[in-house]
Write a protein that holds these residues in place. Structure first.
Motif, PDB file in Angstrom:
ATOM      1  N   ALA A 286       0.859  -1.192   0.000  1.00  0.00           N
ATOM      2  CA  ALA A 286       0.000   0.000   0.000  1.00  0.00           C
ATOM      3  C   ALA A 286       0.890   1.234   0.000  1.00  0.00           C
ATOM      4  CB  ALA A 286      -0.899  -0.008   1.234  1.00  0.00           C
ATOM      5  N   PRO A 287       1.616   1.451  -1.100  1.00  0.00           N
ATOM      6  CA  PRO A 287       2.638   2.511  -1.127  1.00  0.00           C
ATOM      7  C   PRO A 287       2.082   3.903  -0.826  1.00  0.00           C
ATOM      8  CG  PRO A 287       2.308   1.546  -3.327  1.00  0.00           C
ATOM      9  CD  PRO A 287       1.526   0.720  -2.376  1.00  0.00           C
ATOM     10  N   ASP A 288       0.782   4.111  -1.030  1.00  0.00           N
ATOM     11  CA  ASP A 288       0.220   5.448  -0.771  1.00  0.00           C
ATOM     12  C   ASP A 288      -0.124   5.652   0.705  1.00  0.00           C
ATOM     13  OD1 ASP A 288       0.415   5.808  -3.460  1.00  0.00           O
ATOM     14  OD2 ASP A 288      -1.678   5.218  -3.838  1.00  0.00           O
ATOM     15  N   ALA A 289      -0.132   4.564   1.456  1.00  0.00           N
ATOM     16  CA  ALA A 289      -0.586   4.676   2.846  1.00  0.00           C
ATOM     17  C   ALA A 289       0.460   5.382   3.699  1.00  0.00           C
ATOM     18  CB  ALA A 289      -0.847   3.286   3.420  1.00  0.00           C
ATOM     19  N   THR A 290       0.011   6.396   4.427  1.00  0.00           N
ATOM     20  CA  THR A 290       0.914   7.046   5.386  1.00  0.00           C
ATOM     21  C   THR A 290       0.155   7.186   6.699  1.00  0.00           C
ATOM     22  OG1 THR A 290       0.147   9.135   4.505  1.00  0.00           O
ATOM     23  CG2 THR A 290       2.346   8.409   3.804  1.00  0.00           C
ATOM     24  N   PRO A 291       0.876   7.306   7.794  1.00  0.00           N
ATOM     25  CA  PRO A 291       0.200   7.494   9.074  1.00  0.00           C
ATOM     26  C   PRO A 291      -0.623   8.779   9.042  1.00  0.00           C
ATOM     27  CG  PRO A 291       2.517   6.958   9.398  1.00  0.00           C
ATOM     28  CD  PRO A 291       2.342   7.216   7.942  1.00  0.00           C
ATOM     29  N   GLY A 292      -1.815   8.739   9.633  1.00  0.00           N
ATOM     30  CA  GLY A 292      -2.689   9.914   9.634  1.00  0.00           C
ATOM     31  C   GLY A 292      -3.389  10.046  10.970  1.00  0.00           C
ATOM     32  N   PRO A 293      -4.372  10.944  11.049  1.00  0.00           N
ATOM     33  CA  PRO A 293      -5.058  11.202  12.319  1.00  0.00           C
ATOM     34  C   PRO A 293      -5.570   9.906  12.954  1.00  0.00           C
ATOM     35  CG  PRO A 293      -5.813  12.700  10.626  1.00  0.00           C
ATOM     36  CD  PRO A 293      -4.894  11.740   9.957  1.00  0.00           C
ATOM     37  N   ILE A 294      -5.498   9.884  14.281  1.00  0.00           N
ATOM     38  CA  ILE A 294      -5.850   8.651  14.988  1.00  0.00           C
ATOM     39  C   ILE A 294      -7.334   8.625  15.330  1.00  0.00           C
ATOM     40  CG2 ILE A 294      -5.527   7.457  17.207  1.00  0.00           C
ATOM     41  CD1 ILE A 294      -2.542   8.087  16.894  1.00  0.00           C
ATOM     42  N   GLU A 295      -7.950   7.481  15.083  1.00  0.00           N
ATOM     43  CA  GLU A 295      -9.314   7.244  15.552  1.00  0.00           C
ATOM     44  C   GLU A 295      -9.329   5.934  16.313  1.00  0.00           C
ATOM     45  OE1 GLU A 295     -11.725   5.668  11.948  1.00  0.00           O
ATOM     46  OE2 GLU A 295     -10.576   7.363  11.146  1.00  0.00           O
ATOM     47  N   ILE A 296     -10.117   5.919  17.384  1.00  0.00           N
ATOM     48  CA  ILE A 296     -10.153   4.706  18.207  1.00  0.00           C
ATOM     49  C   ILE A 296     -11.476   4.011  17.968  1.00  0.00           C
ATOM     50  CG2 ILE A 296     -10.226   3.882  20.587  1.00  0.00           C
ATOM     51  CD1 ILE A 296      -8.182   6.141  21.139  1.00  0.00           C
ATOM     52  N   THR A 297     -11.403   2.794  17.410  1.00  0.00           N
ATOM     53  CA  THR A 297     -12.631   2.109  17.021  1.00  0.00           C
ATOM     54  C   THR A 297     -12.826   0.776  17.735  1.00  0.00           C
ATOM     55  OG1 THR A 297     -11.554   0.939  15.191  1.00  0.00           O
ATOM     56  CG2 THR A 297     -12.440   3.124  14.704  1.00  0.00           C
ATOM     57  N   THR A 298     -11.794   0.260  18.371  1.00  0.00           N
ATOM     58  CA  THR A 298     -11.919  -1.045  19.037  1.00  0.00           C
ATOM     59  C   THR A 298     -11.280  -0.986  20.420  1.00  0.00           C
ATOM     60  OG1 THR A 298      -9.776  -1.799  18.254  1.00  0.00           O
ATOM     61  CG2 THR A 298     -11.656  -2.283  16.834  1.00  0.00           C
ATOM     62  N   ALA A 299     -11.599  -2.003  21.232  1.00  0.00           N
ATOM     63  CA  ALA A 299     -11.037  -2.068  22.581  1.00  0.00           C
ATOM     64  C   ALA A 299      -9.511  -2.204  22.524  1.00  0.00           C
ATOM     65  CB  ALA A 299     -11.638  -3.239  23.342  1.00  0.00           C
ATOM     66  N   ALA A 300      -9.007  -2.924  21.526  1.00  0.00           N
ATOM     67  CA  ALA A 300      -7.548  -3.138  21.442  1.00  0.00           C
ATOM     68  C   ALA A 300      -6.832  -1.828  21.131  1.00  0.00           C
ATOM     69  CB  ALA A 300      -7.240  -4.179  20.379  1.00  0.00           C
ATOM     70  N   GLU A 301      -7.421  -1.015  20.255  1.00  0.00           N
ATOM     71  CA  GLU A 301      -6.824   0.297  19.959  1.00  0.00           C
ATOM     72  C   GLU A 301      -6.849   1.185  21.205  1.00  0.00           C
ATOM     73  OE1 GLU A 301      -8.032   1.374  15.440  1.00  0.00           O
ATOM     74  OE2 GLU A 301      -9.610   0.603  16.731  1.00  0.00           O
ATOM     75  N   ARG A 302      -7.949   1.073  21.934  1.00  0.00           N
ATOM     76  CA  ARG A 302      -8.097   1.901  23.121  1.00  0.00           C
ATOM     77  C   ARG A 302      -7.053   1.533  24.172  1.00  0.00           C
ATOM     78  NH1 ARG A 302     -10.821   3.086  27.727  1.00  0.00           N
ATOM     79  NH2 ARG A 302     -11.849   5.124  27.628  1.00  0.00           N
ATOM     80  N   ARG A 303      -6.851   0.236  24.363  1.00  0.00           N
ATOM     81  CA  ARG A 303      -5.835  -0.203  25.338  1.00  0.00           C
ATOM     82  C   ARG A 303      -4.447   0.279  24.931  1.00  0.00           C
ATOM     83  NH1 ARG A 303      -8.816  -4.888  25.727  1.00  0.00           N
ATOM     84  NH2 ARG A 303      -7.538  -5.919  24.143  1.00  0.00           N
ATOM     85  N   LEU A 304      -4.174   0.182  23.629  1.00  0.00           N
ATOM     86  CA  LEU A 304      -2.866   0.647  23.146  1.00  0.00           C
ATOM     87  C   LEU A 304      -2.721   2.163  23.367  1.00  0.00           C
ATOM     88  CD1 LEU A 304      -0.166   0.120  21.769  1.00  0.00           C
ATOM     89  CD2 LEU A 304      -1.315   0.318  19.551  1.00  0.00           C
ATOM     90  N   ALA A 305      -3.805   2.893  23.099  1.00  0.00           N
ATOM     91  CA  ALA A 305      -3.769   4.346  23.285  1.00  0.00           C
ATOM     92  C   ALA A 305      -3.427   4.700  24.731  1.00  0.00           C
ATOM     93  CB  ALA A 305      -5.118   4.951  22.901  1.00  0.00           C
ATOM     94  N   LEU A 306      -4.121   4.044  25.666  1.00  0.00           N
ATOM     95  CA  LEU A 306      -3.865   4.337  27.080  1.00  0.00           C
ATOM     96  C   LEU A 306      -2.436   3.985  27.457  1.00  0.00           C
ATOM     97  CD1 LEU A 306      -7.219   3.194  28.688  1.00  0.00           C
ATOM     98  CD2 LEU A 306      -6.214   5.474  28.856  1.00  0.00           C
ATOM     99  N   ALA A 307      -1.945   2.866  26.926  1.00  0.00           N
ATOM    100  CA  ALA A 307      -0.565   2.470  27.239  1.00  0.00           C
ATOM    101  C   ALA A 307       0.408   3.526  26.725  1.00  0.00           C
ATOM    102  CB  ALA A 307      -0.254   1.106  26.631  1.00  0.00           C
ATOM    103  N   LEU A 308       0.221   3.964  25.484  1.00  0.00           N
ATOM    104  CA  LEU A 308       1.137   4.958  24.901  1.00  0.00           C
ATOM    105  C   LEU A 308       1.108   6.260  25.697  1.00  0.00           C
ATOM    106  CD1 LEU A 308       0.322   4.325  21.136  1.00  0.00           C
ATOM    107  CD2 LEU A 308       2.519   3.882  22.265  1.00  0.00           C
ATOM    108  N   LEU A 309      -0.082   6.624  26.168  1.00  0.00           N
ATOM    109  CA  LEU A 309      -0.207   7.898  26.878  1.00  0.00           C
ATOM    110  C   LEU A 309       0.343   7.812  28.306  1.00  0.00           C
ATOM    111  CD1 LEU A 309      -3.735   8.889  25.535  1.00  0.00           C
ATOM    112  CD2 LEU A 309      -1.574  10.068  25.048  1.00  0.00           C
ATOM    113  N   GLY A 310       0.672   6.609  28.753  1.00  0.00           N
ATOM    114  CA  GLY A 310       1.183   6.460  30.123  1.00  0.00           C
ATOM    115  C   GLY A 310       2.694   6.619  30.238  1.00  0.00           C
ATOM    116  N   PHE A 311       3.365   6.797  29.105  1.00  0.00           N
ATOM    117  CA  PHE A 311       4.833   6.828  29.094  1.00  0.00           C
ATOM    118  C   PHE A 311       5.407   7.917  30.023  1.00  0.00           C
ATOM    119  CE2 PHE A 311       8.858   7.859  26.589  1.00  0.00           C
ATOM    120  CZ  PHE A 311       9.542   6.718  26.973  1.00  0.00           C
ATOM    121  N   GLY A 312       4.889   9.132  29.900  1.00  0.00           N
ATOM    122  CA  GLY A 312       5.439  10.257  30.669  1.00  0.00           C
ATOM    123  C   GLY A 312       5.340  10.035  32.169  1.00  0.00           C
ATOM    124  N   GLU A 313       4.199   9.496  32.586  1.00  0.00           N
ATOM    125  CA  GLU A 313       3.986   9.216  34.011  1.00  0.00           C
ATOM    126  C   GLU A 313       5.067   8.251  34.539  1.00  0.00           C
ATOM    127  OE1 GLU A 313       1.128  10.467  35.540  1.00  0.00           O
ATOM    128  OE2 GLU A 313       1.505   9.512  37.473  1.00  0.00           O
TER     129      GLU A 313
END
Ligand code: ARG
Length: 580
Positions: free
Chosen positions: A480-507
């Motif tokens: 998918a050569p045209d695919a690039t990272p873009g704005p984040i949307e959270i649609t599943t529980a797994a994405e949500r868990r990952l989001a919370l984990a990523l946001l916990g780094f600073g703490e």
């Protein structure tokens, strides 16, 4: 600002407007223990209600009404006797992640940068660096990296042991070698052997022993001949340590060396100061400070020898002079020591005496962060088969050799130079991580097989997790050569868990900076890698049926995941690679 700090602030404002007294530094929100209690929980209404003679649930309602959490939370519930359960809104998490993607660093800088001296590694130069110095070097360096990432002003101090009675014996030995025309580099190629030889001569040869004792005195009096011999010895011994720092990927540089001899001229002054204040007094010819604060069970005050009866100074006096320099000359507000737990009493004595004598300001934080012993497979302190001390250089070479086999077995197709580079990163990373991942204060068993495993909480596991994310991008470039990272949307529980984990780094980084326990960061990275794996298993990215926006969002999560893993490992002093 971290999610927790943001919630703290909103809850604090609400509490104040409800007439509740709250401290400006206390956390009011804490991550929930169970998902059904929301993402964060606050229990401030319970304690306050008792004091205010109100109903806790009513008070909780009032706090929630004023806290204005609509932009943050999808749901806020009052549960049980008056707990406030906060369910964070998915679009709020997505917005925070988008901010993080655009940011230069993965957490905010410390609001108040602190000038901090970190004393670590600090080997004795008389001998070769051995495994006992490995822990101080690795743990100290990880904490230093975290402090700097958060914007603190760190001054590294490598308090190398380059002074003291042993050096008389060593320069006498060196003099004998050079007398035969041998080059100093060659004579000192094996420092351990050299030390043993010097010691044997000292014990068996009376003329040698007299000369050695004489040389200590001459060295301390600034004699040019002895000083030149000493300097040669020191330079070569330092070079041995620096070769190990390079191999270990440790950030200590030559300029960070502030050895014991640097304080030589200050020792008499410190002794005079302690005497003038009545803190130290003559005792059987020696100058001794007695500390009732650290008395033993029988009530006998703890003695600190400031000056021996022969006029020589000891380890503690040098540490007092170092504290004065760090506090008064460098203006440090926080001073950290990474030293073996067996020196705990020494550190307590030095801190207590320095405070009493006013060598450090009352508001300067003095922290000894001790660590346990590295043990061999039989549960006793790590030694060679014949019972000698294990040389660090040899241990690290073995780590790289073992990793080379492991990597070759996993990926035989790697080019030779790539293979060598990966083996180095994996081998060194494994040794460092195995140490860092243990609670610092515990002893731990050094075990090749577990540290070099791809399963479990190890460096190879995390390095591999990183390469897997990189391979997603390699495949994306293909399919998918045209695919690039873009704005984040959270649609599943797994994405949500990952989001919370990523946001916990600073703490997590803030916790490591405050408590100096790097295993907290290790555990975080291990969990992050596991959370990422379930996200990857449950959320297709490159499959054709995935909508372009969703693919862009998931690629952005991958990118942030890789960046967080790489940053976290880098803060532990461990390198990653694109493939392995
Ligand atoms: N050179 C000492 C040793 O090997 C460690 C020094 C630690 N730092 C200090 N300021 N005392 O035991």
């Amino acid at each position: 600002m971290s999610i927790r700090n943001l919630l703290d602030r909103r809850l604090r404002d609400a509490a104040i407007s409800c007439g509740i007294a709250v401290s400006p530094t206390d956390h009011l929100a804490a991550p929930s223990a169970r998902p059904e209690f929301g993402d964060f929980q606050a229990n401030l209404a319970l304690a306050a209600a008792r004091e205010m003679n109100a109903k806790p649930r009513d008070l909780a309602e009032r706090i929630v009404a004023r806290a204005q959490l609509a932009d943050i939370a999808s749901r806020v519930e009052i549960a049980g006797p008056g707990f406030i359960n906060i369910h964070l809104a998915d679009d709020f998490l997505a917005r925070l992640l988008d901010d993080l993607r655009g940011a230069h660093r993965l957490c905010p800088l410390a609001a108040h940068p602190v000038r901090t001296v970190v004393d670590y590694s600090s080997p004795n130069l008389a001998k070769e660096m051995h495994v006992g110095h490995l822990r101080s070097t690795i743990i100290g360096d990880a904490v230093v990296r975290v402090l700097e990432y958060l914007g603190h002003e760190v001054i590294r101090h490598n308090h190398m042991g380059d002074w003291g009675t042993q050096f008389g014996m060593l320069i006498a030995e060196l003099e004998d070698h050079l007398g035969t025309g041998e080059a100093p580099d060659l004579a000192l190629a094996d420092l351990e052997q050299f030390y043993q030889n010097a010691k044997a001569h000292f014990d068996l040869d009376a003329e040698f022993a007299t000369r050695a004792r004489h040389y200590v005195v001459r060295l301390q009096a600034g004699d040019a001949h002895c000083h030149a011999l000493w300097q040669r010895f020191i330079a070569i011994s330092i070079a041995h340590s620096e070769a190990i720092y390079r191999q270990l990927n440790v950030t200590l540089s030559h300029a960070d060396i502030r050895p014991e001899s640097a304080y030589n001229d200050a020792l008499a002054e410190v002794a005079a100061l302690l005497t003038a204040q009545g803190l130290a007094a003559e005792d059987q010819g020696a100058l001794v400070a007695f500390l009732p604060e650290l008395a033993d069970k029988q009530g006998r005050p703890s003695p600190v020898i400031v000056r021996k009866s022969d006029g020589g100074y000891l380890y503690a006096t040098t540490d007092l002079a170092a504290l004065r320099y760090r506090s008064q000359t460098l203006g440090a507000a926080r001073i950290l020591y990474f030293i073996d737990a067996r020196q705990s009493l020494h550190m307590k004595q030095v801190f207590t005496l320095a405070r009493k004598a006013g060598l450090v300001g009352a508001d300067v934080a003095l922290e000894h962060h001790p660590f346990g012993t590295m043990l061999g497979p039989d549960g006793t302190p790590f030694k060679t088969r014949s019972g000698g001390t294990v040389k660090l250089a040899e241990l690290l070479d073995e780590a790289v050799a073992r990793a080379a086999q492991l990597v070759a077995a996993k990926n035989p197709a790697l080019a030779e130079t790539t293979h060598a580079e990966i083996a180095h990163k994996v081998g060194i990373g494994a040794v460092k991580y195995a140490d860092l991942a243990r609670t610092r204060t515990h002893d731990y068993v050094f075990d090749w097989d577990s540290m070099l495993s791809f399963d479990g909480n190890t460096a190879p596991y995390l390095q591999y997790a990183y390469t897997r994310i990189q391979s997603i991008f390699r495949r994306a470039a293909h399919s998918a050569p045209d695919a690039t990272p873009g704005p984040i949307e959270i649609t599943t529980a797994a994405e949500r868990r990952l989001a919370l984990a990523l946001l916990g780094f600073g703490e997590v980084l803030n916790q490591v900076a405050a408590e100096a326990y790097p295993h907290v960061l290790c555990n975080y990275l291990y969990e992050l890698a596991s959370t990422f794996t379930s996200f990857y298993e449950q959320c297709p990215i490159l499959k054709p049926e995935v909508a372009p926006e969703l693919r862009a969002s998931r690629l952005a999560l991958c990118q942030l995941g890789a960046r967080t893993l790489a940053t976290g490992l880098d803060l532990l002093g461990i390198e990653v690679m694109a493939e392995m």
